[in-house]
Design a protein around this motif. Structure first.
Motif, PDB file in Angstrom:
ATOM      1  N   UNK A   1       0.846  -1.194   0.000  1.00  0.00           N
ATOM      2  CA  UNK A   1       0.000   0.000   0.000  1.00  0.00           C
ATOM      3  C   UNK A   1       0.884   1.247   0.000  1.00  0.00           C
ATOM      4  N   UNK A   2       0.660   2.120  -0.965  1.00  0.00           N
ATOM      5  CA  UNK A   2       1.364   3.402  -1.067  1.00  0.00           C
ATOM      6  C   UNK A   2       0.311   4.455  -1.380  1.00  0.00           C
ATOM      7  N   UNK A   3       0.427   5.601  -0.750  1.00  0.00           N
ATOM      8  CA  UNK A   3      -0.441   6.737  -1.063  1.00  0.00           C
ATOM      9  C   UNK A   3       0.432   7.871  -1.559  1.00  0.00           C
TER      10      UNK A   3
ATOM     11  N   UNK B   1       4.345  13.751  -3.143  1.00  0.00           N
ATOM     12  CA  UNK B   1       5.011  12.848  -2.217  1.00  0.00           C
ATOM     13  C   UNK B   1       4.262  11.527  -2.145  1.00  0.00           C
ATOM     14  N   UNK B   2       5.024  10.481  -1.887  1.00  0.00           N
ATOM     15  CA  UNK B   2       4.449   9.169  -1.640  1.00  0.00           C
ATOM     16  C   UNK B   2       4.705   8.810  -0.193  1.00  0.00           C
ATOM     17  N   UNK B   3       3.703   8.188   0.401  1.00  0.00           N
ATOM     18  CA  UNK B   3       3.794   7.752   1.782  1.00  0.00           C
ATOM     19  C   UNK B   3       3.614   6.241   1.842  1.00  0.00           C
ATOM     20  N   UNK B   4       4.515   5.596   2.567  1.00  0.00           N
ATOM     21  CA  UNK B   4       4.457   4.154   2.753  1.00  0.00           C
ATOM     22  C   UNK B   4       5.051   3.843   4.117  1.00  0.00           C
ATOM     23  N   UNK B   5       4.312   3.118   4.914  1.00  0.00           N
ATOM     24  CA  UNK B   5       4.730   2.826   6.284  1.00  0.00           C
ATOM     25  C   UNK B   5       4.997   4.157   6.983  1.00  0.00           C
ATOM     26  N   UNK B   6       6.199   4.394   7.466  1.00  0.00           N
ATOM     27  CA  UNK B   6       6.487   5.666   8.142  1.00  0.00           C
ATOM     28  C   UNK B   6       7.431   6.550   7.325  1.00  0.00           C
ATOM     29  N   UNK B   7       7.478   6.321   6.008  1.00  0.00           N
ATOM     30  CA  UNK B   7       8.420   7.029   5.152  1.00  0.00           C
ATOM     31  C   UNK B   7       7.682   7.897   4.144  1.00  0.00           C
TER      32      UNK B   7
END
Length: 132
Positions: free
Chosen positions: A4-6, A16-22
């Motif tokens: 899962x990436x947003x 920007x892409x957000x994945x886990x805490x990055x």
């Protein structure tokens, strides 16, 4: 496995892409943004990360002695239709293992890499693994 990436637009110069805490900055500026990866560069980075992760996965299984890994990836984009026409890579391993064992490691990277096997059918993908 599920992933899962947003991703979201920040402004006309950056997303920007957000994945886990990055959070990863994305170059979505039509003029280019030197402070972020553009989509093609992200693809090449994903491919190189896949190769390194594949190496990390099989090193203990093969009992392969390794001090370090560097992956160099170059892609050529064609305009019509827009796609990566070709990708060339070099995997440089810092090891004292034999050439035969280096070839075995490279075979495992190609055989079991998720991103590698996703990109390979639609792209002229080729490269080599060599000793540092």
């Amino acid at each position: 496995m599920l992933f899962h990436v947003e991703s979201e637009r920040i402004d006309a110069h950056l997303s920007q892409s957000l994945c886990k805490s990055v959070r990863i900055g994305l170059d979505t500026d039509m003029a280019g943004n030197p402070d972020a990866f553009n989509p093609a560069e992200l693809l090449l980075a994903a491919l190189s990360a896949c190769m390194i992760k594949g190496i990390e996965r099989v090193v203990p299984i093969l009992k392969f002695e390794l001090r370090g890994v560097k992956v160099i990836v170059d892609g050529v984009r064609q305009d019509v239709p827009p796609k990566m026409d070709s990708i060339r890579y070099q995997i440089v391993v810092d090891t004292d293992e034999t050439d035969r064992r280096i070839d075995l490691l490279h075979d495992n990277v190609k055989k079991y890499g998720t991103v590698y096997n996703t990109v390979a059918p639609g792209t002229d993908l080729a490269g080599a693994m060599r000793r540092a």
